[in-house]
Design a protein around this motif. Structure first.
Motif, PDB file in Angstrom:
ATOM      1  N   ASP A  62       4.145   5.676   0.672  1.00  0.00           N
ATOM      2  CA  ASP A  62       4.603   5.263  -0.917  1.00  0.00           C
ATOM      3  C   ASP A  62       4.202   6.405  -1.882  1.00  0.00           C
ATOM      4  O   ASP A  62       4.955   6.633  -2.726  1.00  0.00           O
ATOM      5  N   ARG A  63       3.143   7.101  -1.826  1.00  0.00           N
ATOM      6  CA  ARG A  63       2.478   7.947  -2.828  1.00  0.00           C
ATOM      7  C   ARG A  63       3.024   9.235  -2.303  1.00  0.00           C
ATOM      8  O   ARG A  63       3.174  10.100  -3.196  1.00  0.00           O
ATOM      9  N   ILE A  64       3.073   9.510  -1.136  1.00  0.00           N
ATOM     10  CA  ILE A  64       3.455  11.057  -0.818  1.00  0.00           C
ATOM     11  C   ILE A  64       4.889  11.329  -0.433  1.00  0.00           C
ATOM     12  O   ILE A  64       5.286  12.471  -0.797  1.00  0.00           O
ATOM     13  N   ALA A  65       5.298  10.308   0.551  1.00  0.00           N
ATOM     14  CA  ALA A  65       6.731  10.803   0.980  1.00  0.00           C
ATOM     15  C   ALA A  65       7.654  10.847   0.128  1.00  0.00           C
ATOM     16  O   ALA A  65       7.900  10.090  -1.071  1.00  0.00           O
ATOM     17  N   THR A  66       8.483  11.976   0.196  1.00  0.00           N
ATOM     18  CA  THR A  66       9.783  12.215  -0.564  1.00  0.00           C
ATOM     19  C   THR A  66      11.099  11.711   0.134  1.00  0.00           C
ATOM     20  O   THR A  66      12.079  11.656  -0.343  1.00  0.00           O
ATOM     21  N   LYS A  67      10.967  11.605   1.595  1.00  0.00           N
ATOM     22  CA  LYS A  67      11.749  11.428   2.480  1.00  0.00           C
ATOM     23  C   LYS A  67      11.271  10.403   3.423  1.00  0.00           C
ATOM     24  O   LYS A  67      10.196  10.733   4.133  1.00  0.00           O
ATOM     25  N   SER A  68      12.087   9.269   3.951  1.00  0.00           N
ATOM     26  CA  SER A  68      11.659   8.729   5.116  1.00  0.00           C
ATOM     27  C   SER A  68      12.658   8.958   6.387  1.00  0.00           C
ATOM     28  O   SER A  68      13.832   8.609   6.063  1.00  0.00           O
ATOM     29  N   ILE A  69      12.134   9.060   7.420  1.00  0.00           N
ATOM     30  CA  ILE A  69      13.013   9.018   8.703  1.00  0.00           C
ATOM     31  C   ILE A  69      12.648   8.193   9.744  1.00  0.00           C
ATOM     32  O   ILE A  69      11.570   8.040  10.237  1.00  0.00           O
ATOM     33  N   GLU A  70      13.593   7.032  10.064  1.00  0.00           N
ATOM     34  CA  GLU A  70      13.295   6.284  11.003  1.00  0.00           C
ATOM     35  C   GLU A  70      13.623   6.640  12.400  1.00  0.00           C
ATOM     36  O   GLU A  70      14.790   6.786  12.566  1.00  0.00           O
ATOM     37  N   VAL A  71      12.958   6.303  13.465  1.00  0.00           N
ATOM     38  CA  VAL A  71      13.354   6.759  14.777  1.00  0.00           C
ATOM     39  C   VAL A  71      13.617   5.287  15.332  1.00  0.00           C
ATOM     40  O   VAL A  71      12.701   4.703  15.665  1.00  0.00           O
ATOM     41  N   GLN A  72      14.787   5.127  15.833  1.00  0.00           N
ATOM     42  CA  GLN A  72      15.347   3.988  16.487  1.00  0.00           C
ATOM     43  C   GLN A  72      16.351   3.997  17.362  1.00  0.00           C
ATOM     44  O   GLN A  72      17.344   4.709  17.051  1.00  0.00           O
ATOM     45  N   ASP A  73      16.309   3.394  18.586  1.00  0.00           N
ATOM     46  CA  ASP A  73      17.329   3.223  19.402  1.00  0.00           C
ATOM     47  C   ASP A  73      17.644   5.022  19.610  1.00  0.00           C
ATOM     48  O   ASP A  73      19.034   5.166  19.682  1.00  0.00           O
ATOM     49  N   CYS A  74      16.853   5.680  20.004  1.00  0.00           N
ATOM     50  CA  CYS A  74      17.015   7.214  19.913  1.00  0.00           C
ATOM     51  C   CYS A  74      17.861   7.988  19.049  1.00  0.00           C
ATOM     52  O   CYS A  74      18.247   9.085  19.301  1.00  0.00           O
TER      53      CYS A  74
END
Length: 646
Positions: A220-232
């Motif tokens: 929460d403090r560091i990330a500017t963007k979140s990438i979720e890896v799911q179902d390839c």
């Protein structure tokens, strides 16, 4: 242009697809977290980004001369290196660049118009600025101190534990500051104080970062963007973990998919996060306002510092009062417990009671004695002095070494040692697969030997096995290590629904905030402080008290001078001081005029060629020194005059 651009990338291992035609890019200054279940492809994506793993199809485009470095789970060091040598090993280029920059600075004094020298000087300046390498020795010392490596500084690196070696490798990478830094679970083996230092360093020095982490406050403090890896595939969300939760819930509602279990978890997470943040903000609002309004004045006023310090301490005591219910069954009664390991005293004179409904987190720096206290409670370590009285109850224990597991048994044999395919979970009869499905295990895992599982999978099995035991208290030592976020959510749900007592050792602030109702905090003086505050709130309060203590120390340092002035209140300024008070402003003004003239001359080739650049620079340096002395002399007399008139 992006630093890295992945276009239609696919990767598979044998028949198993990992990534299918994914697109991904990294811009300078981005801090991207990769989220997903263990085995979903997070590490594969990181390796493709780093260039250490070739994709099966698609294109990886990177900027020329791009420097990418990755923190390995098992770092390699040069044989025979000490800890300090290992930390400094990657800094040769920066040291050479800094020495050359200093050399060029001297050459340009004599040859100011040499364009080649100026271009090289400017290029090196940008390089050193990017790596923040101006005070490299100070940075090395600071990072060694904050990662608790100073005591091992001259120790051969191979004699350190795996966790300590990871800290050394992380320190070295942070000092090198590559164009893109890749970190896989960087907060593992760091205590909360080290994590806070890491957060501040990453933000201050504006790293471009891609990382995998289960530490949700860190995300929460560091990330500017979140990438979720799911179902390839990859799905992108803006911001950190709380934004990810909100946006994913909205996305799932929009698609109207039947992910009930995950949606329930997301709702609970969202409600808890929003409630926790609102509560903390509401509770802290008044204190923060008071703190900020008097902080500047307090720097110069020891009385106000003491007042604020007492106010904060009173607030801490208010939350730390004993809230236990006496009617509850007593599990442990600890009297004047002192623990020593080898020649090191870890804990002294600790007295407490642990009751049947207590949910306690034991927290503190690495090496402070948290796991040792667990061993004492379990009866595996004799107290140096004091007593631990234990009632009649059954304990379920989870340790970092997963001692309850047998690598030679498969999952079915592990859960049904006497045959059959059913398991009893807190009075509920369940099929083994139906139960393990809750811990994200597919059916084909039932015949797998425990020994072939990954560290994270073994942790999941150990936790699943623990919750099948008929126990009155759960004792967990770092249960979130090697777990992904979905599994931690399951663990939190199981602990929330557990009817007995829980004692956990953990550095995961989010996990502790969510689960613990009481804290045992190891302090520097070998004592334990008990608190009912949330852990993140306690750390915030602790930091404020430390800042006030530092301001108070600074004020005390100035106190002797102040007392001396107070003794002179009955006196007047000396004749010499009165004359100086009149003359010094004029002298300072004259020096300022001369300094301005010299600076103008340095900018005019016709002027500095007559005098000589070196001679002119020396004259200016002498003027600046004289100017500082006169200003300091004037300020001291003015300060004394103010005190005499007050």
């Amino acid at each position: 242009m992006a630093l890295i651009d992945l276009q239609n990338i696919s990767k598979h291992y044998s028949a198993q697809k990992i990534l299918v035609e994914i697109n991904f890019h990294i811009d300078e200054g981005e801090r991207i977290v990769i989220i997903g279940k263990n085995g979903s492809g997070k590490s594969t994506l990181m390796k493709i980004i780093s260039g250490t793993l070739e994709q099966d199809s698609g294109e990886r485009i990177s900027k020329n001369d791009l420097e990418i470095k990755m923190l390995d789970q098992k770092p390699n060091f040069k044989e025979g290196h000490t800890v300090r040598q290992a930390v400094e090993a990657g800094l040769d280029e920066l040291t050479i660049a800094k020495n050359r920059f200093n050399e060029l600075s001297l050459l340009l004094v004599e040859d100011f118009e040499n364009k080649n020298l100026m271009d090289e000087h400017e290029k090196l300046s940008r390089y050193l600025e990017h790596h923040n390498a101006w005070n490299l020795d100070d940075k090395i010392e600071r990072i060694i101190q904050h990662f608790d490596l100073k005591q091992y500084e001259q120790k051969p690196i191979e004699l350190l534990s795996g966790g300590e070696q990871r800290r050394v490798a992380l320190a070295a990478l942070l000092l090198q500051k590559p164009d893109i830094l890749l970190l896989d679970e960087p907060t593992n083996h760091l205590d909360v104080y080290m994590v806070e230092f890491l957060e501040e360093l990453i933000l201050k020095e504006k790293f471009t970062l891609v990382f995998i982490s289960h530490d949700r406050y860190f995300i929460d403090r560091i990330a500017t963007k979140s990438i979720e890896v799911q179902d390839c595939a990859l799905r992108e969300y803006s911001g950190g973990y709380s934004n990810y939760l909100t946006q994913k819930e909205e996305w799932m509602r929009t698609l109207q998919k039947q992910h009930d279990n995950l949606l329930d978890i997301l709702k609970r997470e969202n409600e808890w996060f929003a409630r926790g943040v609102r509560a903390r903000l509401k509770r802290n609002e008044g204190r923060k306002e008071r703190l900020m309004s008097i902080r500047e004045d307090a720097k110069h006023n020891p009385a106000k510092i003491r007042q604020m310090s007492l106010e904060l301490e009173r607030e801490a005591k208010h939350f730390n009062r004993d809230k236990s219910v006496n009617k509850q069954k007593m599990l442990f009664e600890v009297e004047d417990l002192t623990l020593t390991l080898g020649n090191k005293e870890l804990l002294k004179n600790f007295t407490t009671r642990i009751l049947q409904k207590d949910v306690i987190a034991i927290v503190g720096p690495n090496g402070s004695g948290k796991s040792t206290l667990l061993r004492a409670l379990l009866g595996r370590l004799e107290p140096t002095s004091g007593k631990i009285k234990q009632g009649d109850f059954k304990i379920g224990y989870f340790d970092q070494h997963r001692e309850m597991l047998n690598d030679h048994l498969n999952l079915m044999e592990t859960f049904c040692p006497h045959g059959g395919d059913r398991v009893n979970v807190r009075g509920k009869d369940m099929h083994v697969y139906g139960y393990l499905k809750n811990f994200l295990f597919p059916r084909e895992f039932l015949d797998k030997k425990v020994g072939v599982l990954s560290g994270g999978e073994k942790n999941r099995i150990a936790l699943a096995l623990l919750f099948t035991k008929d126990v009155d208290i759960l004792i967990l030592d770092e249960p979130t290590n090697d777990l992904d976020i979905p599994t931690i959510n399951i663990l939190e749900e199981q602990l929330t629904n557990f009817s007995g007592a829980v004692i956990i050792v953990s550095h995961d602030r989010y996990f502790v905030d969510k689960i613990a109702k009481k804290l045992f905090i190891f302090k520097k003086d070998k004592h334990i402080e008990e608190s009912y505050k949330q852990y993140s709130e306690y750390l915030e309060l602790e930091k404020e008290l430390e800042e006030l203590a530092q301001m108070q120390a600074n004020a005390i340092e100035k106190k002797p001078k102040t007392l001396q002035f107070e003794k002179e209140k009955t006196l007047k300024l000396t004749f010499k001081e009165k004359i100086a008070l009149e003359k010094l402003p004029l002298e300072i003004e004259e020096i300022e005029v001369l300094m301005e003239q010299k600076n103008k001359c340095l900018a005019d080739p016709k002027c500095y060629e007559k005098i000589g650049v070196t001679a002119l620079a020396k004259e200016l340096e002498a003027l600046e020194k004289r100017y500082e002395q006169k200003v300091e002399e004037l300020l001291e007399i003015q300060e004394k005059e103010e005190l005499l008139n007050s």
